[in-house]
Scaffold this motif. Structure first.
Motif, PDB file in Angstrom:
ATOM      1  N   GLY A 146      -3.885   3.328  45.552  1.00 17.57           N
ATOM      2  CA  GLY A 146      -2.880   4.180  46.733  1.00 17.57           C
ATOM      3  C   GLY A 146      -1.261   4.134  45.835  1.00 17.57           C
ATOM      4  N   GLN A 147      -1.321   3.724  44.750  1.00 15.78           N
ATOM      5  CA  GLN A 147      -0.619   3.767  44.341  1.00 15.78           C
ATOM      6  C   GLN A 147      -0.126   5.152  43.420  1.00 15.78           C
ATOM      7  OE1 GLN A 147       2.679   2.083  44.898  1.00 15.78           O
ATOM      8  NE2 GLN A 147       1.269   1.103  46.394  1.00 15.78           N
ATOM      9  N   ASN A 148       0.995   5.772  42.251  1.00 16.04           N
ATOM     10  CA  ASN A 148       0.994   6.565  41.878  1.00 16.04           C
ATOM     11  C   ASN A 148       0.512   5.914  40.500  1.00 16.04           C
ATOM     12  OD1 ASN A 148       2.005   8.941  39.741  1.00 16.04           O
ATOM     13  ND2 ASN A 148       1.648   9.979  41.362  1.00 16.04           N
ATOM     14  N   LYS A 149      -0.724   6.185  39.377  1.00 19.89           N
ATOM     15  CA  LYS A 149      -0.667   5.753  38.335  1.00 19.89           C
ATOM     16  C   LYS A 149       0.307   6.254  37.247  1.00 19.89           C
ATOM     17  CE  LYS A 149      -5.681   6.539  38.527  1.00 19.89           C
ATOM     18  NZ  LYS A 149      -7.249   6.892  37.692  1.00 19.89           N
ATOM     19  N   HIS A 150       0.964   7.673  37.074  1.00 17.94           N
ATOM     20  CA  HIS A 150       1.632   7.599  36.404  1.00 17.94           C
ATOM     21  C   HIS A 150       3.341   7.096  36.478  1.00 17.94           C
ATOM     22  CE1 HIS A 150       3.531  10.696  33.264  1.00 17.94           C
ATOM     23  NE2 HIS A 150       5.100  10.524  33.860  1.00 17.94           N
ATOM     24  N   VAL A 151       3.483   7.350  37.903  1.00 16.55           N
ATOM     25  CA  VAL A 151       4.974   6.140  38.260  1.00 16.55           C
ATOM     26  C   VAL A 151       4.513   5.034  37.581  1.00 16.55           C
ATOM     27  CG1 VAL A 151       6.096   5.520  39.862  1.00 16.55           C
ATOM     28  CG2 VAL A 151       5.420   7.726  40.063  1.00 16.55           C
ATOM     29  N   ASP A 152       3.710   3.858  37.955  1.00 15.49           N
ATOM     30  CA  ASP A 152       3.393   2.700  37.885  1.00 15.49           C
ATOM     31  C   ASP A 152       3.242   2.863  36.297  1.00 15.49           C
ATOM     32  OD1 ASP A 152       2.705   2.404  40.109  1.00 15.49           O
ATOM     33  OD2 ASP A 152       1.029   1.995  40.653  1.00 15.49           O
ATOM     34  N   ARG A 153       3.250   3.631  35.688  1.00  7.00           N
ATOM     35  CA  ARG A 153       3.000   3.083  34.599  1.00  7.00           C
ATOM     36  C   ARG A 153       4.564   3.476  33.442  1.00  7.00           C
ATOM     37  NH1 ARG A 153      -2.621   3.999  31.238  1.00  7.00           N
ATOM     38  NH2 ARG A 153      -3.831   2.930  33.348  1.00  7.00           N
ATOM     39  N   LEU A 154       5.746   3.751  34.043  1.00  6.24           N
ATOM     40  CA  LEU A 154       7.011   4.114  33.849  1.00  6.24           C
ATOM     41  C   LEU A 154       7.448   2.284  34.389  1.00  6.24           C
ATOM     42  CD1 LEU A 154       7.673   7.788  34.810  1.00  6.24           C
ATOM     43  CD2 LEU A 154       7.202   7.103  32.700  1.00  6.24           C
ATOM     44  N   VAL A 155       7.103   2.713  35.554  1.00  5.49           N
ATOM     45  CA  VAL A 155       7.551   1.367  35.445  1.00  5.49           C
ATOM     46  C   VAL A 155       7.658  -0.014  35.304  1.00  5.49           C
ATOM     47  CG1 VAL A 155       8.031  -0.961  37.673  1.00  5.49           C
ATOM     48  CG2 VAL A 155       8.235   1.955  38.074  1.00  5.49           C
ATOM     49  N   ALA A 156       5.917  -0.599  34.839  1.00  6.27           N
ATOM     50  CA  ALA A 156       5.339  -0.981  33.632  1.00  6.27           C
ATOM     51  C   ALA A 156       6.374  -1.017  32.519  1.00  6.27           C
ATOM     52  CB  ALA A 156       4.035  -0.904  33.493  1.00  6.27           C
ATOM     53  N   LEU A 157       6.057  -0.089  31.856  1.00  4.10           N
ATOM     54  CA  LEU A 157       7.368   0.017  30.576  1.00  4.10           C
ATOM     55  C   LEU A 157       8.841   0.176  30.781  1.00  4.10           C
ATOM     56  CD1 LEU A 157       5.658   3.279  29.171  1.00  4.10           C
ATOM     57  CD2 LEU A 157       4.392   1.203  28.665  1.00  4.10           C
ATOM     58  N   GLN A 158       9.792   0.059  31.724  1.00  4.13           N
ATOM     59  CA  GLN A 158      10.663  -0.470  32.184  1.00  4.13           C
ATOM     60  C   GLN A 158      10.969  -1.571  31.912  1.00  4.13           C
ATOM     61  OE1 GLN A 158      13.604   1.279  32.404  1.00  4.13           O
ATOM     62  NE2 GLN A 158      13.561   3.414  33.082  1.00  4.13           N
ATOM     63  N   HIS A 159       9.981  -2.433  32.981  1.00  2.79           N
ATOM     64  CA  HIS A 159       9.465  -4.073  32.713  1.00  2.79           C
ATOM     65  C   HIS A 159       9.206  -4.104  31.765  1.00  2.79           C
ATOM     66  CE1 HIS A 159       9.554  -8.301  34.875  1.00  2.79           C
ATOM     67  NE2 HIS A 159       7.870  -7.891  33.588  1.00  2.79           N
ATOM     68  N   TRP A 160       8.741  -4.417  30.454  1.00  5.03           N
ATOM     69  CA  TRP A 160       8.364  -4.592  29.091  1.00  5.03           C
ATOM     70  C   TRP A 160       9.350  -4.304  28.972  1.00  5.03           C
ATOM     71  CZ3 TRP A 160       9.034  -3.468  25.186  1.00  5.03           C
ATOM     72  CH2 TRP A 160       8.001  -3.581  23.677  1.00  5.03           C
ATOM     73  N   ALA A 161      10.133  -3.748  28.662  1.00  7.55           N
ATOM     74  CA  ALA A 161      11.620  -3.570  27.916  1.00  7.55           C
ATOM     75  C   ALA A 161      12.867  -4.334  28.726  1.00  7.55           C
ATOM     76  CB  ALA A 161      11.874  -2.057  27.701  1.00  7.55           C
ATOM     77  N   ARG A 162      12.404  -4.673  29.259  1.00  5.27           N
ATOM     78  CA  ARG A 162      13.932  -5.586  29.870  1.00  5.27           C
ATOM     79  C   ARG A 162      14.509  -6.430  29.351  1.00  5.27           C
ATOM     80  NH1 ARG A 162      12.785  -6.356  36.076  1.00  5.27           N
ATOM     81  NH2 ARG A 162      12.594  -4.244  35.919  1.00  5.27           N
ATOM     82  N   PRO A 163      13.506  -6.959  28.997  1.00  6.96           N
ATOM     83  CA  PRO A 163      14.778  -8.451  27.879  1.00  6.96           C
ATOM     84  C   PRO A 163      14.879  -7.723  27.126  1.00  6.96           C
ATOM     85  CG  PRO A 163      12.709  -8.568  28.857  1.00  6.96           C
ATOM     86  CD  PRO A 163      12.319  -7.373  28.795  1.00  6.96           C
ATOM     87  N   PHE A 164      15.372  -6.735  26.266  1.00  4.74           N
ATOM     88  CA  PHE A 164      15.877  -6.444  25.348  1.00  4.74           C
ATOM     89  C   PHE A 164      17.667  -6.193  25.432  1.00  4.74           C
ATOM     90  CE2 PHE A 164      11.438  -4.808  23.066  1.00  4.74           C
ATOM     91  CZ  PHE A 164      11.620  -5.717  22.967  1.00  4.74           C
ATOM     92  N   ARG A 165      17.820  -6.172  27.070  1.00  2.57           N
ATOM     93  CA  ARG A 165      19.135  -4.870  27.441  1.00  2.57           C
ATOM     94  C   ARG A 165      19.694  -4.557  26.352  1.00  2.57           C
ATOM     95  NH1 ARG A 165      19.860  -9.561  31.171  1.00  2.57           N
ATOM     96  NH2 ARG A 165      19.109 -11.657  30.811  1.00  2.57           N
ATOM     97  N   LEU A 166      18.912  -2.939  26.803  1.00  3.92           N
ATOM     98  CA  LEU A 166      19.861  -2.058  26.120  1.00  3.92           C
ATOM     99  C   LEU A 166      20.416  -1.619  26.459  1.00  3.92           C
ATOM    100  CD1 LEU A 166      16.213  -0.725  24.393  1.00  3.92           C
ATOM    101  CD2 LEU A 166      17.964  -2.028  23.083  1.00  3.92           C
ATOM    102  N   GLU A 167      21.737  -1.199  25.601  1.00  2.00           N
ATOM    103  CA  GLU A 167      22.884  -0.638  26.584  1.00  2.00           C
ATOM    104  C   GLU A 167      22.607   1.249  27.353  1.00  2.00           C
ATOM    105  OE1 GLU A 167      24.215  -0.272  22.696  1.00  2.00           O
ATOM    106  OE2 GLU A 167      22.931  -1.225  23.425  1.00  2.00           O
ATOM    107  N   GLU A 168      22.859   2.164  27.846  1.00  2.00           N
ATOM    108  CA  GLU A 168      22.254   3.045  29.058  1.00  2.00           C
ATOM    109  C   GLU A 168      22.261   4.114  27.190  1.00  2.00           C
ATOM    110  OE1 GLU A 168      21.868   4.294  31.522  1.00  2.00           O
ATOM    111  OE2 GLU A 168      21.975   2.063  32.603  1.00  2.00           O
ATOM    112  N   GLY A 169      21.012   4.590  27.599  1.00  2.00           N
ATOM    113  CA  GLY A 169      21.356   6.061  26.173  1.00  2.00           C
ATOM    114  C   GLY A 169      20.431   5.656  25.098  1.00  2.00           C
ATOM    115  N   ARG A 170      20.128   3.742  25.056  1.00  2.00           N
ATOM    116  CA  ARG A 170      19.272   3.489  24.260  1.00  2.00           C
ATOM    117  C   ARG A 170      17.510   3.391  24.754  1.00  2.00           C
ATOM    118  NH1 ARG A 170      21.027  -1.609  20.994  1.00  2.00           N
ATOM    119  NH2 ARG A 170      19.368  -0.565  19.413  1.00  2.00           N
TER     120      ARG A 170
END
Length: 487
Positions: A372-396
């Motif tokens: 029952g979860q929105n697929k689009h939102v789920d994927r955005l969250v997954a992408l954010q989680h994947w990129a978290r180890p890079f610790r990029l500053e705001e805007g990058r």
């Protein structure tokens, strides 16, 4: 110059425009079937010497340019006989004709500025800085692409800068001139971004950020005085748009967008603009800050000679295409290693994480998954989680979930629209259908207009991920992944 006269095979037609530095004539040529203009400098007694030098710069630069964002050049003539430049005649009017409609709706101004930023990105990639971005220097093709005209004040990184060598005063259009230009700096492409910021401020507020002054003394104030924030002038001004405008108008070039392509990216994706205090500001900088700048405690820093190509290469837009489905962990980890290696050497690079939600050709796709979860939102969250180890500053960092029947075509379109410099994506090993017909990675690698890196996980990592280890219990260290193929 008389109608009917012939010069080097070009037949002179009517006089189209008489400007302060040159005259434009319509011309024809039996071997050229597109509308043409001949630009002739004004070199009679009493004319400004800068007009001649400016024309020499345009004669050198315009024939070296190509692409949809500049007029094609068809010939030049020297000063011994008749100086001229023959170029493609772009139909329509310049952006100057729209000044009576200001202020423009925010969305329309954003679209126009995005096209101009894309044109500047194409120009800067050819080692040229325009240095005279203003409404009368911008036209649009029927297909919508912005076209930059009038290259008399331009700087080419590989050619002599005659204006710099022969004149001490800065030449340009005062309201649009970047602060560093007043200090003699002509080799920084971010000067064009400042001018575009002035134009966007003007088109959305109806007021120029630094007024109409033409005096050098008045212009020098922008070395220490910032403009009123647009939200001070219009209460409904969108914070994301003010964030973009004021970043373009930063006094220090290093505080602006590093490239026109990154500016175009934000203008194309306003919902992804990272807001700072800049976007919510109502007042100008405090007087203490102004005084520190005024007395060189925080003014524009001394400028080291820059290289346009090197600056662009240090600030690419990197798109990473990821599969967020089950069984993709090993491949995504391999992609993360490769992306980390790229980002570690490019401190100004921008990362765009992309996932394509494949649509069915015949059946109706459901928006929600089995939980029952929105697929689009789920994927955005997954992408954010994947990129978290890079610790990029705001805007990058930005994340994008696309929907398409053909994932390869969607990635290619995203790269083209967003001026991506480098695509990183993965390819799986064992698929007979993919081997026969070609997969997404093969399509992207063969058709992309930029660098493409295709990554595969090691066999050991794939076995650990799919359970094909033959009963051996591999530890996490043993299942380490490494990039295997690069194209």
């Amino acid at each position: 110059m008389q109608p009917g006269a012939e010069i080097d095979g070009f037949t002179i037609g009517e006089c189209v425009h008489r400007g302060g530095m040159a005259t434009l004539w319509s011309v024809t040529h039996p071997g050229i079937d597109v509308p043409l203009l001949m630009k002739v400098p004004r070199i009679s007694e009493g004319e400004d010497p800068a007009a001649i030098v400016s024309f020499e710069m345009e004669q050198m630069i315009l024939p070296r340019l190509s692409g949809p964002h500049v007029p094609a050049c068809f010939g030049t003539g020297d000063f011994e006989r008749q100086a001229y430049v023959v170029m493609e005649r772009i139909p329509g009017q310049t952006l100057y004709k729209r000044l009576g409609e200001l202020p423009m709706p925010y969305e329309e101004a954003r679209g126009i500025a995005g096209k101009i930023a894309a044109a500047l990105a194409g120009l800067h990639r050819q080692n040229v800085i325009h240095h005279d971005i203003k409404p009368s220097s911008i036209m649009f093709r029927e297909g919508g692409e912005a076209v930059l005209i009038d290259f008399g004040l331009a700087h080419h990184n590989h050619l002599p800068d005659l204006l710099q060598e022969e004149f001490r005063l800065p030449y340009g259009t005062a309201p649009y001139m970047a602060p560093e230009r007043l200090l003699g700096v002509r080799d920084d492409p971010r000067s064009d971004l400042f001018s575009l910021g002035v134009l966007l401020y003007f088109f959305t507020t109806g007021v120029r950020p630094f007024g109409e002054t033409e005096s050098l003394r008045g212009m020098r104030r922008r070395l220490w005085r910032d403009p009123y924030p647009p939200r001070k002038l219009r209460a409904d001004y969108p914070p994301w748009l003010q964030e973009i405008v004021l970043r373009c108008l930063e006094i220090q070039p290093s505080a602006r967008y590093p490239t026109a392509a990154q500016l175009a990216f934000d203008l194309t994706h306003p919902e992804q603009v990272k807001l700072t205090a800049r976007g919510l500001r109502i007042k100008r900088d405090p007087i203490g800050t102004v005084w520190r700048r005024r007395f060189n405690l925080g003014a524009v820093q001394p400028h080291a000679k820059s290289n346009v190509a090197a600056q662009l290469a240090a600030s690419p837009i990197v798109a990473v295409a990821l599969d967020t489905g089950d069984g993709s962990e090993a491949l995504n980890e391999a992609i993360r290693i490769t992306a980390g290696q790229v980002l570690s050497t490019l401190p100004s690079a921008r990362l765009a994480c992309v996932n394509v939600l494949k649509l069915n050709r015949l059946s109706i796709d459901r928006t929600l998954d089995e939980q029952g979860q929105n697929k689009h939102v789920d994927r955005l969250v997954a992408l954010q989680h994947w990129a978290r180890p890079f610790r990029l500053e705001e805007g990058r960092l930005t994340v994008h979930a696309l929907e398409a029947i053909d994932p390869g075509a969607a990635i290619l379109e995203f790269a083209a629209v967003n001026l991506v410099d480098h695509i990183i994506l993965g390819a799986r090993r064992n698929s007979m259908m993919r081997a026969l017909l070609g997969g997404v990675s093969a399509k992207v690698a063969s058709e992309a207009p930029c660098t493409v890196t295709v990554v595969r996980p090691s066999r050991l990592a794939q076995q650990a991920n799919t359970g094909e280890s033959g009963g051996t219990d591999h530890t996490k260290d043993e299942a380490a992944v490494t990039p295997r193929e690069m194209f």
